[in-house]
Design a protein around this motif. Sequence first.
Motif, PDB file in Angstrom:
ATOM      1  N   ALA A   1     105.687  70.185  -9.876  1.00 40.80           N
ATOM      2  CA  ALA A   1     105.665  68.995  -9.027  1.00 40.80           C
ATOM      3  C   ALA A   1     104.789  69.251  -7.812  1.00 40.80           C
ATOM      4  N   GLU A   2     104.381  68.169  -7.193  1.00 39.79           N
ATOM      5  CA  GLU A   2     103.609  68.205  -5.950  1.00 39.79           C
ATOM      6  C   GLU A   2     104.569  68.053  -4.781  1.00 39.79           C
ATOM      7  N   VAL A   3     104.346  68.795  -3.704  1.00 41.62           N
ATOM      8  CA  VAL A   3     105.214  68.753  -2.526  1.00 41.62           C
ATOM      9  C   VAL A   3     104.432  68.193  -1.342  1.00 41.62           C
ATOM     10  N   VAL A   4     105.004  67.177  -0.701  1.00 39.50           N
ATOM     11  CA  VAL A   4     104.385  66.516   0.443  1.00 39.50           C
ATOM     12  C   VAL A   4     105.382  66.513   1.588  1.00 39.50           C
ATOM     13  N   VAL A   5     104.936  66.847   2.783  1.00 45.92           N
ATOM     14  CA  VAL A   5     105.774  66.785   3.982  1.00 45.92           C
ATOM     15  C   VAL A   5     105.266  65.655   4.866  1.00 45.92           C
TER      16      VAL A   5
END
Length: 648
Positions: free
Chosen positions: A169-173
Amino acid sequence: MSKRAQKRARAVRSQQHREAGRVPVGVGTGQDVAAGAGHGEGSGAEASSAGPTAAGSTAARPGPASGPTPAPGLAPTPGPTPTAPRPSVPRPPGPATSATPSPTPPGERPSSPPSGVHAVGSSAEAAALARRLREEEMAWPVVVVTTAAGQSEPYVPADELAAEVDGLAEVVVMPTGAASWAFSEQLPPMTQVYGGASRVYAPDRAWLRDPYASPLRFAWSSGDGARAKELLVSDAARTAFAAHTVGAPRSTRRVSGEVMGSVGSRGLVRLDHGGTAAIWPELTVAGVPIERLVRPGQRVEGELDDDTLRLDVRDMLELPEVELAGADLLHVPVRVAGVERSGVTVELVPGGTIEVAAEHAADDDPRSAFEPGEVVVGTWFADDDASGLVLRLDLWDGEEAVTPAPALLHGGPPWLEVPPPSAEEDGSDGGTGATAEGAESADGSGDPADAGASVDLDNPLAPELLALRRAHAEHNDEIARLRSEIRELRRAGRQVRGKRRRSEIRGMQGLEDAFLDPAEQLRFEVYLAWASRIPAGDKAARPLREYRVGPVFLDSLETLEGVRRGKVVDVVVEVLTGLAKEMEGRDLHRLRTGDSGGSPYRVREDGAVGWRAALQRETASARRLHYWECPDGTVELSRVVKHDDMEP
């Protein structure tokens, strides 16, 4: 041949089939068995190839010898073929090396999610992210982690999260503030995320229709952040597996080893040639926790990804079978997959479902007796009214032994376990993981003592904030306690129902033709049903009213198929004792001359009033019981009919 003679012939055939021996778990006669949706090779034509089973039913069988075929519903994944390499759980391309996605040449689509953590800073970037999640085709899940108000960093350790879901998965903050407002404005209500919460957005966009498909994970402190991270890792892995978006591995090698135990939600394996590896349940079988897949000392083998040390053991998945020969009543654990008024869908193996009619599950509405995710006891029963063995949910009294569920991996533990009452009181769910979150909290937040760990005590609103956070945690505890009580009440109700139904069956065994006169036989069955259903202390208050059998009632009972005779007898008892008036599921109302609400009521010349009670609900051509209530209080049984038949 009469209907009763046909029943006897079916019973003989049923016994012959039962003596045949082994049938795959999930095979029921007279019931539809649906295997889980295929995910690639080994799940299409091979998984649907059928062979003879008990009483003429069909079920998934192993396919050609070109490679292992997954058991029905075991989340089939790409399997080996003569020309394809051995299957492996696709894994990340390696440790995170960049905080932003690597540039992709124009016209090319990245094959795996970007590594590391991508920071969304501006409102424009946040709005663009929301539009991408809502509208564009997604190749993998996206985890959006937000900071709490006034905090520069999220409580969820984003770098650790990104490392664990690398390749999945891609992680975005995203900070809470102008950016989160811009993000929220682009998404439907209840699908946004802000204020320190996090969630996984799946490529299938089911969350647009059902926000609860993408659960929010809250973090009020660093302690909460660690717990929320574990839930997010599990959410991301499960979502990637279900959507077939797991990135391709760089390389794998065949290894074997022994299970040492479990650490958190992972199975720890000591490899034969040195080193350790981890089995991820979310990437093996959907919806089954690690303790129901492996146990200490179990030998395993599979494909090892050296970059992530994930061990893919999916080609160990077995097609479970169960021994039915000689079993009059075989009790087995099943997991509730869905509940409707018309019946209950259960799994004997993950994704291999069977539909159980409402009349074989509950007295009235099954939704009051079952909940998705619960582990309950089903009973294989040779029903004369069906074409052989039927799975029922109303025949276990809580005292008889339950046959262990099959193992999904060779040498592993049963994949399901019926929780005893004491375990349910502690919030256990039989080891399926279906309600594990509720045992901790509804959202992943933890101990109330941690509620104030991140509060700035110099803030004048600090006391109110502390009180609100403690109240939130206490409310979660109360919710978990109430859920446990509800589960226990449902369990007790199912066991009481099982004892009564078993008593009814035992009482009728060998007595189906106790009288030559069909009317006397019916009266005998009604009396037995009343004696077994109405408790001794209630019999004086619930006597059988005077009744007579109408001239065509027995003919309609014999000729109309699609409803069990015992069910008709049960509803007759409910009408005669007044119970039908108190049961919403009976839909008791006066009979009209037509199906419109304005049609006149049916009234005979002698003043008898026509009534109509539901034998079935929300099924095709649902059956109804018509009867007359005479001026002297006597009930006259008129006919058993289909829903659209309004004749008395």
